[in-house]
Write a protein that holds these residues in place. Sequence first.
Motif, short mmCIF file in Angstrom:
data_model
loop_
_atom_site.label_atom_id
_atom_site.label_comp_id
_atom_site.label_asym_id
_atom_site.label_seq_id
_atom_site.Cartn_x
_atom_site.Cartn_y
_atom_site.Cartn_z
N ASP A 410 0.83 -1.19 0.00
CA ASP A 410 0.00 0.00 0.00
C ASP A 410 0.88 1.25 0.00
O ASP A 410 1.76 1.42 0.84
CB ASP A 410 -0.86 -0.06 1.28
CG ASP A 410 -1.91 1.03 1.31
OD1 ASP A 410 -1.69 2.09 0.68
OD2 ASP A 410 -2.93 0.80 1.98
N GLU A 412 0.12 4.17 0.87
CA GLU A 412 -0.07 4.94 2.10
C GLU A 412 0.81 4.40 3.24
O GLU A 412 1.31 5.16 4.06
CB GLU A 412 -1.55 4.92 2.52
CG GLU A 412 -2.50 5.54 1.51
CD GLU A 412 -2.30 7.05 1.35
OE1 GLU A 412 -1.89 7.72 2.31
OE2 GLU A 412 -2.53 7.56 0.23
N GLN A 413 0.97 3.07 3.27
CA GLN A 413 1.88 2.47 4.27
C GLN A 413 3.31 2.96 4.05
O GLN A 413 4.02 3.31 4.99
CB GLN A 413 1.90 0.94 4.11
CG GLN A 413 0.76 0.20 4.75
CD GLN A 413 0.92 -1.30 4.53
OE1 GLN A 413 1.36 -1.74 3.47
NE2 GLN A 413 0.54 -2.08 5.52
N PHE A 415 4.28 5.69 2.55
CA PHE A 415 4.41 7.11 2.89
C PHE A 415 4.50 7.30 4.41
O PHE A 415 5.30 8.10 4.91
CB PHE A 415 3.23 7.92 2.33
CG PHE A 415 3.22 9.35 2.81
CD1 PHE A 415 4.24 10.23 2.43
CD2 PHE A 415 2.23 9.82 3.66
CE1 PHE A 415 4.26 11.53 2.89
CE2 PHE A 415 2.24 11.12 4.12
CZ PHE A 415 3.25 11.98 3.74
N TYR A 416 3.68 6.53 5.12
CA TYR A 416 3.71 6.64 6.59
C TYR A 416 5.11 6.33 7.13
O TYR A 416 5.65 7.06 7.96
CB TYR A 416 2.67 5.69 7.19
CG TYR A 416 2.55 5.75 8.69
CD1 TYR A 416 2.03 6.87 9.31
CD2 TYR A 416 2.98 4.68 9.48
CE1 TYR A 416 1.92 6.93 10.69
CE2 TYR A 416 2.86 4.74 10.86
CZ TYR A 416 2.33 5.87 11.46
OH TYR A 416 2.23 5.93 12.82
N ALA A 417 5.70 5.25 6.62
CA ALA A 417 7.04 4.88 7.08
C ALA A 417 8.08 5.92 6.65
O ALA A 417 8.99 6.25 7.41
CB ALA A 417 7.41 3.49 6.55
N ALA A 424 12.48 5.13 0.95
CA ALA A 424 11.45 4.38 0.22
C ALA A 424 11.80 2.90 0.19
O ALA A 424 10.94 2.04 0.39
CB ALA A 424 11.30 4.93 -1.19
N ARG A 429 11.02 -2.69 2.28
CA ARG A 429 11.58 -3.89 2.91
C ARG A 429 10.89 -4.19 4.23
O ARG A 429 10.64 -5.34 4.57
CB ARG A 429 13.08 -3.72 3.12
CG ARG A 429 13.88 -4.10 1.91
CD ARG A 429 15.36 -4.04 2.21
NE ARG A 429 15.97 -2.92 1.54
CZ ARG A 429 16.31 -2.92 0.25
NH1 ARG A 429 16.07 -3.96 -0.49
NH2 ARG A 429 16.87 -1.88 -0.29
N LEU A 430 10.60 -3.13 4.97
CA LEU A 430 9.96 -3.30 6.28
C LEU A 430 8.53 -3.85 6.12
O LEU A 430 8.12 -4.76 6.85
CB LEU A 430 9.94 -1.96 7.01
CG LEU A 430 9.84 -2.04 8.53
CD1 LEU A 430 11.13 -2.56 9.12
CD2 LEU A 430 9.51 -0.68 9.11
N VAL A 431 7.81 -3.31 5.15
CA VAL A 431 6.44 -3.77 4.92
C VAL A 431 6.45 -5.25 4.50
O VAL A 431 5.63 -6.04 4.96
CB VAL A 431 5.74 -2.89 3.86
CG1 VAL A 431 4.42 -3.52 3.41
CG2 VAL A 431 5.49 -1.49 4.42
N PHE B 101 -0.24 11.73 12.18
CA PHE B 101 -1.32 11.50 11.22
C PHE B 101 -2.69 11.49 11.91
O PHE B 101 -2.83 10.98 13.01
CB PHE B 101 -1.13 10.15 10.52
CG PHE B 101 -0.06 10.15 9.45
CD1 PHE B 101 1.25 10.48 9.77
CD2 PHE B 101 -0.37 9.80 8.15
CE1 PHE B 101 2.24 10.47 8.79
CE2 PHE B 101 0.62 9.79 7.17
CZ PHE B 101 1.91 10.13 7.48
N MET B 105 -1.35 4.76 9.48
CA MET B 105 -1.46 3.50 8.75
C MET B 105 -0.97 2.34 9.62
O MET B 105 -0.03 2.49 10.39
CB MET B 105 -0.59 3.55 7.49
CG MET B 105 -1.03 4.58 6.48
SD MET B 105 -2.74 4.32 5.93
CE MET B 105 -2.59 2.70 5.16
N PHE B 115 10.02 -0.64 14.35
CA PHE B 115 9.72 0.49 13.48
C PHE B 115 10.36 1.76 14.02
O PHE B 115 11.06 2.50 13.30
CB PHE B 115 8.19 0.64 13.40
CG PHE B 115 7.70 1.74 12.50
CD1 PHE B 115 7.89 1.65 11.13
CD2 PHE B 115 7.04 2.84 13.01
CE1 PHE B 115 7.43 2.65 10.29
CE2 PHE B 115 6.58 3.84 12.18
CZ PHE B 115 6.77 3.75 10.81
#
Lengths: 464, 294
Positions: A410, A412-413, A415-417, A424, A429-431, B101, B105, B115
């Motif tokens: 995603d 959005e995921q 961008f959040y990270a 990027a 990689r984290l997702v 936010f 997410m 994280f």
Amino acid sequence: MTVATAAPATAFDRDALETLIVADSLPPWVADKRRAAYEACASLGLPDRRSEHWMRTDLRLFKPKAWGLRPRPAVVSPPVGLLAEAIAAGTTANETSADLPGQPTHPVAETSLGGRLVSLDGHVIREELDPGLARLGVVFGAAERVLAEHGPAIEPHWFSVIDARADWFATLHAAFHRASAILYVPAGVKVREPLSVLAAIGPGGVDTSHVLVVLGEGAEATLLTETAGGGDAAGPVGGFHCGGTEIVVGRGAFLRMVNLQNWNTGVWHFARQKAVVHQNGRLQWTLGALGSRLSQVAQDVALAGRNADAQVNGVMFTEGRQHLVYNTLQHHEAPSCKSDLLYKGALQDRSRLVWRGMIKVDKAAQKTDGYQRNDNLMLSAEARADSIPGLEIEADDVRCTHGATSGRVDAEQLFYAQARGLSADEAARLVVAGFFQQVFDRITIVPVREALARAIGSRIRRVS
Amino acid sequence: MTTPADDTIAGQHLVIKGLHVAVEGQEILKGVDLTIGRGEVHALMGPNGSGKSTLGYAIMGHPSYEVTAGSIELVQADGSRLDVLAMEPDERARAGIFLAFQRPMSIPGVRVADFLRHAVTNVRNPDRKEGQELMPMREFRDELKKKMAELSMDPEFARRYVNDGFSGGEMKRAEILQLAMLRPKFAILDETDSGLDADAVRLASQSIAQIGSGGSPGGAEMGILIITHHEQLLEHNIPLRTHVMLGGRIVESGGPELAAELHKKGYERIRAAYPEAAAAEKAMEESRAEVTSA
């Protein structure tokens, strides 16, 4: 690893078979099985795409006559293998995520190997077993040696588990298997250290190795098998693997088995693998797949005795134009058994992953608890995944369920990270690592799951 | 990058000039000017759909929010200027910009602690390349434990997957934890009070004030832009300036008394005073309704 260029190969023909039998100098029953398999092979063509197991596998570019057994290569530096390397390197407990607030730290037990077998292009180049394990009656090593020394103990199991007549590849394997591995753990013996088998090939190489694991009543062991190689610094050259794996988990025994397919992306990979788990036996079977141009794998588990338990884990990562096909079977033959399969795949570029799973429950297998699930994560719009679960149930008092999901990373995921300072690539990689976490949590061999996570992480490019 | 020696707070500003932002071709922000000094608290208020969240996303660099005109710059203590719009979102985070936010997410399978360890390492070592060492686990863990205790958070929280299955309130508390760990120079808090009950909002308000002050009473480490519909979050964060957004523009700015007025009386006076912006608001609403019904 560095190897000399392979000499011209022989074909898989009758002359090659007789030469192999002479070179083996094994008990006559081994040779008889080879010859019978060869006759079956000679009468068969390549599998028909109209059959359910092969309809999603494109063999048009596979040329059977291009392949044959390879002569012994000159080994300059022997290959190590991802799994064996991970065990040897160990893990520093304070660098794992286990060491966080709210979590007790786990001791990491798997820091040395109890034995290892390494082959290259179908020739054994390294064989070791801890003398302490040998004294306990553990038999481990090259099949050519073990069959000569322990023939009568092995004969009832050798090619007794998988169907050696299933198709052309199965018969070819049964006729020409070489540099195979056998692990036999006597009743009551618990082997703590993992044992490792690495079947490697050089550029354009061939591997036909077989793996047989037999655990006696109440025995315990961990076996890490890996297939790797087939390329050089210039990139994937190709190769051919036609293999088989047989597993017998005795009453009350516990086996942790890992198969990592880590070929270069030019290699043809055909494998037939089956485990039989007897009463109260437990099996934790993890398949990792990173390589090959085309894979066709049959992975069967038979729950043959009351209260047998099999957990099957799949970790697949594909890229480029790789095409991997898995046919799995969880066959409940006895009552009150449990089987739990979780395959997770991430697909990059134009790769394709096919999983066709079946839970089969015999009439006698009341109180069956069967589960199968396949989750795929698409890292590109061109990748394709097929999940085809199936149930065939003859008993009436069972609980069998299945599930499959397919999703994309995603934006959005990501961008959040990124908004938290992750680049990027790091975010992607984290997702992806998060996607695999559920299956990694089930793999209790810490260095193995860490090695798989690293291997996958290194392959992820920017998500498109 | 800045080192603590030249990192004096005075003179550092986030400067937004004439900002126009479009989403999928439709203009949402129509010329926003706003300057926030480090150590200052600003409140951004306005009816739903006026463009407040859009401003937050644009400052952070969301790829779907296209800046069609204007500039965003970070003015350094020595007077030099960094062009924020030329930076990737992660570079903005590393330069000291943070967005809490409104709807964070979830990242299933990734633990809050893992994280945050990546985030903290990158933000504190802006030149770190991927694959280089993370912040030492022990040091990170001790700091995380301390911050979680200060925020009255269960340590088990760190083991959960990022925002996965979190309640609305848990998500907001996780955002505040990240704010506390990352200690940005400028933070945009987009409705960080929504989804929280009254007690939790009070705790959030105190926490933000404490983080903003750098832990010392009366200190002023962080420039904060608070987007809120409620008064309580401002209780411990008295805004130096209150800005009202309507129809994609900041139409009026004032002191804390403006926030109090809007909380009590709503936006009727504003709409009457700025008919052009009110008309823009109405047009934006209508085109959104069209998109929704299509």
